[in-house]
Design an enzyme around this catalytic site. Structure first.
Site, short mmCIF file in Angstrom:
data_model
loop_
_atom_site.label_atom_id
_atom_site.label_comp_id
_atom_site.label_asym_id
_atom_site.label_seq_id
_atom_site.Cartn_x
_atom_site.Cartn_y
_atom_site.Cartn_z
N CYS A 150 -95.62 -56.87 -12.22
CA CYS A 150 -95.31 -55.43 -12.05
C CYS A 150 -93.96 -55.07 -12.64
O CYS A 150 -93.65 -53.89 -12.81
CB CYS A 150 -95.37 -55.05 -10.58
N HIS B 17 -91.87 -48.36 -9.73
CA HIS B 17 -93.19 -49.02 -9.75
C HIS B 17 -94.00 -48.49 -8.58
O HIS B 17 -93.47 -48.32 -7.47
CB HIS B 17 -92.99 -50.53 -9.63
N ASN C 53 -102.10 -48.95 -7.84
CA ASN C 53 -101.13 -49.84 -8.48
C ASN C 53 -101.74 -50.40 -9.77
O ASN C 53 -102.64 -51.24 -9.71
CB ASN C 53 -100.78 -50.97 -7.51
N1 ACO Z 1 -108.59 -51.73 5.39
C1 ACO Z 1 -108.48 -51.94 6.69
N2 ACO Z 1 -107.73 -52.90 7.23
C2 ACO Z 1 -107.06 -53.69 6.39
C3 ACO Z 1 -107.12 -53.52 5.01
C4 ACO Z 1 -107.94 -52.50 4.51
N3 ACO Z 1 -108.06 -52.27 3.19
N4 ACO Z 1 -106.32 -54.44 4.42
C5 ACO Z 1 -105.78 -55.16 5.39
N5 ACO Z 1 -106.23 -54.72 6.59
C6 ACO Z 1 -105.91 -55.23 7.90
C7 ACO Z 1 -105.60 -56.72 7.85
O1 ACO Z 1 -106.77 -57.48 7.96
C8 ACO Z 1 -104.71 -56.87 9.05
O2 ACO Z 1 -105.51 -56.91 10.20
P1 ACO Z 1 -105.12 -57.87 11.43
O3 ACO Z 1 -103.80 -57.36 11.91
O4 ACO Z 1 -106.26 -57.66 12.38
O5 ACO Z 1 -105.03 -59.23 10.84
C9 ACO Z 1 -103.94 -55.57 9.02
O6 ACO Z 1 -104.71 -54.60 8.33
C10 ACO Z 1 -102.66 -55.73 8.21
O7 ACO Z 1 -101.75 -54.98 8.84
P2 ACO Z 1 -100.31 -54.93 8.25
O8 ACO Z 1 -99.96 -56.21 7.58
O9 ACO Z 1 -99.44 -54.41 9.33
O10 ACO Z 1 -100.48 -53.83 7.15
P3 ACO Z 1 -99.30 -53.20 6.40
O11 ACO Z 1 -98.94 -51.93 7.03
O12 ACO Z 1 -98.24 -54.20 6.11
O13 ACO Z 1 -99.97 -52.86 4.99
C11 ACO Z 1 -100.15 -53.71 2.78
C12 ACO Z 1 -100.55 -53.90 4.22
C13 ACO Z 1 -100.62 -52.33 2.31
C14 ACO Z 1 -100.82 -54.77 1.92
C15 ACO Z 1 -98.60 -53.79 2.67
O14 ACO Z 1 -98.15 -54.95 3.27
C16 ACO Z 1 -98.13 -53.74 1.25
O15 ACO Z 1 -98.22 -52.72 0.59
N6 ACO Z 1 -97.55 -54.84 0.75
C17 ACO Z 1 -97.12 -54.88 -0.61
C18 ACO Z 1 -98.22 -55.48 -1.37
C19 ACO Z 1 -98.37 -54.95 -2.74
O16 ACO Z 1 -98.07 -53.81 -3.05
N7 ACO Z 1 -98.91 -55.76 -3.62
C20 ACO Z 1 -99.17 -55.33 -4.93
C21 ACO Z 1 -98.61 -56.22 -5.93
S1 ACO Z 1 -96.92 -56.36 -5.77
C22 ACO Z 1 -96.24 -55.04 -6.21
O17 ACO Z 1 -96.81 -54.29 -6.95
C23 ACO Z 1 -94.95 -54.74 -5.68
#
Ligand code: ACO
Length: 332
Positions: free
Chosen positions: A119, A257, A287
């Protein structure tokens, strides 16, 4: 901050985008994996994304983005010295997408290569092109950021598949007219290989060849990536502002980003910028990895926020882990 007239500068003179036609809403994804529109919007800010038809390579987006960019700049392909494509999802490992673009454009005087920096790829490629131009080793370089993320996400994994989209953007980097005051002022790049496993694409290289197909998908530790993205993007912007004695009033537009709206908002808040100075398109495009910044630049130009002389801070974060920022005044 004014640019020195003595030093040769690189400037960004045109931007263009290419997006797939197909729009996929959160509701459509909810038929595929256990998720809801409400979860995706509230956790990420994403409402829909554009996706290519399966089997489409990045060059199908990169070539039209490149053509449009040159048309807008009024520059002939033969006048390009180089093409750098930032991507983690090129058509193939070899030949590079840059070579496919070079051939399609008829850019017969240009070298070309792909740059792999996830990214942060576009910021890294723009910085590389800037160095060539500043050193007097090139006059015009096409910098392209694009990814076909749909080809490397596991469509059964709700943790990752809802986050990404496909797209591509291109900018033209040229030597600035002496004394114009526009151009790239500075940039900063960083890496932390110790956290590489928190965001990885394990089976595309020599350690685990692609034939071991299961690992050929994005794997991430979402929470670690989230926390590091906010921290590192804020740090690098702060550091670049410090290096060039910039205040928030020197930034007309923040182009971050687009990984998660909840990553972008605290960064803007910590810099002290109102959200109307921040370019957001994650709601429409999700993204798109190396494409998010050039696509956001194209949007800002289309809505009139990006003009010649606009002072822009670009900032990115991605797999590696790696992050960087670039401050520039738009246009020649
Ligand atoms: N729909 C429903 N539930 C989901 C989904 C979904 N699509 N995805 C994950 N969950 C659930 C998980 O299973 C988990 O459940 P559990 O608690 O029962 O195990 C829960 O949601 C996860 O909760 P959190 O970790 O609190 O979610 P959070 O608010 O942190 O959001 C996210 C998760 C969106 C992935 C966040 O951590 C994030 O944006 N991280 C950055 C990741 C990213 O952007 N990666 C892209 C590449 S890197 C970059 O571009 C910077």
């Amino acid at each position: 901050m004014p640019l020195s007239n003595e030093r040769r500068r690189a400037c960004v003179t045109a931007v263009a985008a290419a997006l797939p036609e197909r729009r996929v809403t959160n509701q459509e994804l909810a038929h595929q994996v256990d998720t809801t529109d409400e979860w995706i919007v509230s956790r990420t800010g994403i409402r829909e994304r554009r996706l290519v038809e399966p089997g489409t390579g990045l060059s199908a987006l990169a070539i039209p983005a490149a053509r449009r960019c040159l048309e807008k700049a009024g520059v002939a392909a033969a006048d390009l010295d180089g093409i750098i494509v930032a991507t983690i999802s090129g058509d193939q490992i070899m030949p590079a997408v840059a070579n496919l673009v070079q051939h399609a454009l008829g850019a017969n005087n240009a070298w070309g290569y792909d740059l792999l920096n996830a990214c942060n790829g576009f910021v890294a490629a723009l910085s590389t092109a800037t160095c060539f131009i500043e050193a007097g080793r090139a006059e015009r370089i096409l910098v392209i950021g694009g990814d076909v993320m749909s080809s490397i996400v596991d469509w059964k994994d709700r943790n990752t598949c809802v986050l990404f989209g496909d797209g591509c953007g291109a900018v033209l980097v040229e030597a600035a007219a002496p004394g114009s005051g526009n151009g790239v002022v500075g940039f900063e790049l960083h890496s932390d290989g110790g956290k590489g496993d928190d965001l990885s694409l394990p089976c595309a290289g020599s350690l685990k060849p692609p034939a071991w197909a299961k690992g050929h998908f994005i794997h991430q530790n979402g929470r670690v990536v989230f926390q590091n993205a906010v921290r590192r993007m804020t740090e690098v912007v702060d550091s670049l502002m410090g290096a060039y004695s910039l205040t928030k009033d020197d930034i007309d537009l923040l182009v971050p980003h687009q990984a998660n709206l909840r990553i972008i908002e605290p960064i803007a808040e910590r810099i002290g910028l109102p959200m109307d100075k921040v370019v957001i398109n994650i709601d429409r495009l999700a993204n798109t990895t190396a494409a998010t910044i050039p696509l956001a630049l194209a949007d800002a130009e289309a809505d009139g926020r990006l003009k010649v002389g606009t002072r822009v801070m670009l900032v990115a974060f991605g797999g590696g882990l790696t992050w960087g920022a670039c401050y520039l005044r738009w246009g020649r």
